[in-house]
Design an enzyme around this catalytic site. Sequence first.
Site, short mmCIF file in Angstrom:
data_model
loop_
_atom_site.label_atom_id
_atom_site.label_comp_id
_atom_site.label_asym_id
_atom_site.label_seq_id
_atom_site.Cartn_x
_atom_site.Cartn_y
_atom_site.Cartn_z
N GLY A 1 11.83 -10.37 31.15
CA GLY A 1 12.34 -11.13 30.01
C GLY A 1 11.22 -12.00 29.47
O GLY A 1 10.06 -11.60 29.44
N CYS A 2 11.55 -13.20 29.09
CA CYS A 2 10.57 -14.13 28.53
C CYS A 2 9.47 -14.43 29.54
O CYS A 2 9.75 -14.77 30.69
CB CYS A 2 11.29 -15.42 28.14
#
Length: 181
Positions: free
Chosen positions: A13-14
Amino acid sequence: MNTNIQKIVFAGGCFWCTEAVFQRIKGVEKVVPGFSGGQIKNPAYREVITGRTGHAEAVEVTFNSDIVTLQTLLEVFFSTHDPTTLNKQGNDVGTQYRSAIYFTTEEQKNVIEAFLKLLNDKNIFKNPIVTEIKPFTAFYEAEVDHHEYYNLNKEQPYCQYIINPKINTLHTHFSDKLKTT
């Protein structure tokens, strides 16, 4: 060269989240946010976030395998993001937020495959794991304002609501693997 120093690239993800998590693990010597798994060279953040470059937000992790095993890094990785959502982590949606591991050696590939088999055999996750497992090809370092993001911005709402729970998971389940401050 020390053969115990290895690199691997994780996309969970991020990259702000993934960087913050792995920076805290004993034996991890360096964590660099950036992009991997895409089609163009030297992409900028503004290009990657469109989803058109094919890159995932990722971190390049340099670790000493005498201090921390790949098995432990995999346990941390799979405990601090959702590997069952395709191209999505929470409110972050797009191929750039996919779950992926880019291995740098055949030995790493074998450890990853065995670990995934274990997770699946034990039904650790309710839904199927969709983490992309591919050989490392290239990693492009993100712009400097993405480095140390969590450490420099702990009061930001994103850090409070998204990253803090991941750090809490580390303290709860991996306290013996954390660096001392």
